[in-house]
Design a protein around this motif. Structure first.
Motif, PDB file in Angstrom:
ATOM      1  N   ALA A  66       0.850  -1.184   0.000  1.00  0.00           N
ATOM      2  CA  ALA A  66       0.000   0.000   0.000  1.00  0.00           C
ATOM      3  C   ALA A  66       0.891   1.240   0.000  1.00  0.00           C
ATOM      4  O   ALA A  66       2.052   1.179   0.415  1.00  0.00           O
ATOM      5  N   PRO A  67       0.364   2.378  -0.441  1.00  0.00           N
ATOM      6  CA  PRO A  67       1.165   3.599  -0.474  1.00  0.00           C
ATOM      7  C   PRO A  67       1.752   3.931   0.894  1.00  0.00           C
ATOM      8  O   PRO A  67       1.035   3.924   1.901  1.00  0.00           O
ATOM      9  N   GLY A  68       3.040   4.189   0.922  1.00  0.00           N
ATOM     10  CA  GLY A  68       3.693   4.562   2.156  1.00  0.00           C
ATOM     11  C   GLY A  68       3.979   3.422   3.110  1.00  0.00           C
ATOM     12  O   GLY A  68       4.460   3.655   4.229  1.00  0.00           O
ATOM     13  N   LYS A  69       3.683   2.201   2.688  1.00  0.00           N
ATOM     14  CA  LYS A  69       3.892   1.047   3.556  1.00  0.00           C
ATOM     15  C   LYS A  69       4.869   0.064   2.924  1.00  0.00           C
ATOM     16  O   LYS A  69       5.122   0.108   1.719  1.00  0.00           O
ATOM     17  N   GLU A  70       5.393  -0.816   3.748  1.00  0.00           N
ATOM     18  CA  GLU A  70       6.295  -1.841   3.251  1.00  0.00           C
ATOM     19  C   GLU A  70       5.507  -2.948   2.548  1.00  0.00           C
ATOM     20  O   GLU A  70       4.332  -3.165   2.835  1.00  0.00           O
ATOM     21  N   ARG A  71       6.207  -3.639   1.686  1.00  0.00           N
ATOM     22  CA  ARG A  71       5.590  -4.780   1.015  1.00  0.00           C
ATOM     23  C   ARG A  71       5.379  -5.896   2.035  1.00  0.00           C
ATOM     24  O   ARG A  71       6.304  -6.254   2.787  1.00  0.00           O
ATOM     25  N   GLU A  72       4.180  -6.446   2.065  1.00  0.00           N
ATOM     26  CA  GLU A  72       3.868  -7.462   3.065  1.00  0.00           C
ATOM     27  C   GLU A  72       3.379  -8.748   2.413  1.00  0.00           C
ATOM     28  O   GLU A  72       2.713  -8.721   1.352  1.00  0.00           O
ATOM     29  N   LEU A  73       3.681  -9.844   3.084  1.00  0.00           N
ATOM     30  CA  LEU A  73       3.252 -11.151   2.602  1.00  0.00           C
ATOM     31  C   LEU A  73       1.767 -11.343   2.880  1.00  0.00           C
ATOM     32  O   LEU A  73       1.299 -11.133   3.997  1.00  0.00           O
ATOM     33  N   VAL A  74       1.032 -11.746   1.858  1.00  0.00           N
ATOM     34  CA  VAL A  74      -0.405 -11.960   1.980  1.00  0.00           C
ATOM     35  C   VAL A  74      -0.717 -13.448   2.086  1.00  0.00           C
ATOM     36  O   VAL A  74      -1.497 -13.872   2.936  1.00  0.00           O
ATOM     37  N   ALA A  75      -0.119 -14.232   1.211  1.00  0.00           N
ATOM     38  CA  ALA A  75      -0.395 -15.668   1.192  1.00  0.00           C
ATOM     39  C   ALA A  75       0.752 -16.380   0.485  1.00  0.00           C
ATOM     40  O   ALA A  75       1.420 -15.784  -0.368  1.00  0.00           O
ATOM     41  N   ARG A  76       0.950 -17.631   0.842  1.00  0.00           N
ATOM     42  CA  ARG A  76       1.978 -18.383   0.140  1.00  0.00           C
ATOM     43  C   ARG A  76       1.615 -19.856   0.076  1.00  0.00           C
ATOM     44  O   ARG A  76       0.880 -20.375   0.927  1.00  0.00           O
ATOM     45  N   LEU A  77       2.154 -20.507  -0.945  1.00  0.00           N
ATOM     46  CA  LEU A  77       1.996 -21.933  -1.130  1.00  0.00           C
ATOM     47  C   LEU A  77       3.245 -22.636  -0.633  1.00  0.00           C
ATOM     48  O   LEU A  77       4.351 -22.182  -0.875  1.00  0.00           O
ATOM     49  N   PHE A  78       3.027 -23.758   0.046  1.00  0.00           N
ATOM     50  CA  PHE A  78       4.146 -24.575   0.481  1.00  0.00           C
ATOM     51  C   PHE A  78       4.455 -25.605  -0.595  1.00  0.00           C
ATOM     52  O   PHE A  78       3.618 -25.928  -1.423  1.00  0.00           O
ATOM     53  N   THR A  79       5.654 -26.156  -0.520  1.00  0.00           N
ATOM     54  CA  THR A  79       5.980 -27.249  -1.419  1.00  0.00           C
ATOM     55  C   THR A  79       5.131 -28.471  -1.128  1.00  0.00           C
ATOM     56  O   THR A  79       4.937 -29.316  -1.985  1.00  0.00           O
ATOM     57  N   THR A  80       4.589 -28.550   0.087  1.00  0.00           N
ATOM     58  CA  THR A  80       3.689 -29.651   0.442  1.00  0.00           C
ATOM     59  C   THR A  80       2.284 -29.395  -0.073  1.00  0.00           C
ATOM     60  O   THR A  80       1.378 -30.168   0.198  1.00  0.00           O
ATOM     61  N   ARG A  81       2.106 -28.282  -0.781  1.00  0.00           N
ATOM     62  CA  ARG A  81       0.824 -27.899  -1.373  1.00  0.00           C
ATOM     63  C   ARG A  81      -0.168 -27.349  -0.356  1.00  0.00           C
ATOM     64  O   ARG A  81      -1.328 -27.125  -0.678  1.00  0.00           O
ATOM     65  N   GLU A  82       0.298 -27.125   0.864  1.00  0.00           N
ATOM     66  CA  GLU A  82      -0.532 -26.413   1.829  1.00  0.00           C
ATOM     67  C   GLU A  82      -0.356 -24.913   1.604  1.00  0.00           C
ATOM     68  O   GLU A  82       0.511 -24.472   0.861  1.00  0.00           O
ATOM     69  N   ALA A  83      -1.169 -24.148   2.289  1.00  0.00           N
ATOM     70  CA  ALA A  83      -1.120 -22.704   2.124  1.00  0.00           C
ATOM     71  C   ALA A  83      -1.104 -22.022   3.475  1.00  0.00           C
ATOM     72  O   ALA A  83      -1.562 -22.576   4.475  1.00  0.00           O
ATOM     73  N   ASP A  84      -0.596 -20.795   3.488  1.00  0.00           N
ATOM     74  CA  ASP A  84      -0.550 -19.997   4.703  1.00  0.00           C
ATOM     75  C   ASP A  84      -0.959 -18.578   4.343  1.00  0.00           C
ATOM     76  O   ASP A  84      -0.678 -18.106   3.237  1.00  0.00           O
ATOM     77  N   TYR A  85      -1.627 -17.897   5.295  1.00  0.00           N
ATOM     78  CA  TYR A  85      -2.190 -16.586   5.024  1.00  0.00           C
ATOM     79  C   TYR A  85      -1.850 -15.606   6.137  1.00  0.00           C
ATOM     80  O   TYR A  85      -1.725 -15.988   7.304  1.00  0.00           O
ATOM     81  N   ALA A  86      -1.763 -14.328   5.768  1.00  0.00           N
ATOM     82  CA  ALA A  86      -1.674 -13.286   6.776  1.00  0.00           C
ATOM     83  C   ALA A  86      -2.979 -13.263   7.569  1.00  0.00           C
ATOM     84  O   ALA A  86      -4.059 -13.529   7.014  1.00  0.00           O
ATOM     85  N   ASP A  87      -2.891 -12.931   8.835  1.00  0.00           N
ATOM     86  CA  ASP A  87      -4.096 -12.916   9.684  1.00  0.00           C
ATOM     87  C   ASP A  87      -5.169 -11.996   9.112  1.00  0.00           C
ATOM     88  O   ASP A  87      -6.363 -12.272   9.233  1.00  0.00           O
ATOM     89  N   SER A  88      -4.744 -10.918   8.479  1.00  0.00           N
ATOM     90  CA  SER A  88      -5.696  -9.921   7.992  1.00  0.00           C
ATOM     91  C   SER A  88      -6.552 -10.423   6.830  1.00  0.00           C
ATOM     92  O   SER A  88      -7.583  -9.823   6.516  1.00  0.00           O
ATOM     93  N   VAL A  89      -6.136 -11.516   6.179  1.00  0.00           N
ATOM     94  CA  VAL A  89      -6.884 -12.007   5.019  1.00  0.00           C
ATOM     95  C   VAL A  89      -7.421 -13.420   5.212  1.00  0.00           C
ATOM     96  O   VAL A  89      -8.112 -13.945   4.333  1.00  0.00           O
ATOM     97  N   LYS A  90      -7.116 -14.038   6.342  1.00  0.00           N
ATOM     98  CA  LYS A  90      -7.591 -15.408   6.588  1.00  0.00           C
ATOM     99  C   LYS A  90      -9.106 -15.475   6.509  1.00  0.00           C
ATOM    100  O   LYS A  90      -9.807 -14.628   7.043  1.00  0.00           O
ATOM    101  N   GLY A  91      -9.582 -16.492   5.821  1.00  0.00           N
ATOM    102  CA  GLY A  91     -11.013 -16.680   5.673  1.00  0.00           C
ATOM    103  C   GLY A  91     -11.607 -15.893   4.519  1.00  0.00           C
ATOM    104  O   GLY A  91     -12.774 -16.104   4.155  1.00  0.00           O
ATOM    105  N   ARG A  92     -10.825 -14.986   3.930  1.00  0.00           N
ATOM    106  CA  ARG A  92     -11.329 -14.171   2.817  1.00  0.00           C
ATOM    107  C   ARG A  92     -10.562 -14.426   1.521  1.00  0.00           C
ATOM    108  O   ARG A  92     -11.154 -14.333   0.439  1.00  0.00           O
ATOM    109  N   PHE A  93      -9.283 -14.727   1.629  1.00  0.00           N
ATOM    110  CA  PHE A  93      -8.440 -14.935   0.449  1.00  0.00           C
ATOM    111  C   PHE A  93      -8.083 -16.414   0.332  1.00  0.00           C
ATOM    112  O   PHE A  93      -7.909 -17.105   1.333  1.00  0.00           O
TER     113      PHE A  93
END
Length: 122
Positions: free
Chosen positions: A39-66
């Motif tokens: 976002a403007p004026g903010k650092e780049r932040e991790l939103v979501a990522r895929l694991f090599t095990t094919r699982e996924a992880d999400y930032a708390d702010s987007v869990k349940g929505r993304f």
């Protein structure tokens, strides 16, 4: 050289949905993939990522929505975003090929898309 082409951003009202796509160049598919946003004026932040095990992880702010996903046959990664909020407004980036040192640090990802703007109006 890996090329990542993003699409799917746009302007949406709060509560709406968007699906971002990131298509990798031929042969560049990896199970280590992530979406960041800045976002403007903010650092780049991790939103979501895929694991090599094919699982996924999400930032708390987007869990349940993304939801992060991939289609290996199409060499494409997706970020499905539902119930969008004004605070989700940012440029979203696709990242590929993690080099170690911490997933949340942008410097530790080798390849990046050009970014796609997501704007959520209230």
């Amino acid at each position: 050289q890996v090329q990542l082409v993003e699409s799917g951003g746009g302007l949406v009202q709060a509560g709406g949905s968007l699906r971002l796509s990131c298509t990798a160049s031929q042969g560049a598919f990896s199970y280590n993939q992530a979406w960041f946003r800045q976002a403007p004026g903010k650092e780049r932040e991790l939103v979501a990522r895929l694991f090599t095990t094919r699982e996924a992880d999400y930032a708390d702010s987007v869990k349940g929505r993304f939801t992060i996903s991939k289609d290996k046959a199409k060499n494409t990664y997706y970020l499905e975003m539902n119930n969008l909020k004004p605070e989700d407004t940012a440029v979203y980036y696709c990242a590929l090929n993690y080099d170690g040192g911490g997933y949340s640090r942008p410097d530790n990802w080798r390849d990046w898309g050009q970014g796609t703007q997501v704007t959520v109006s209230s």
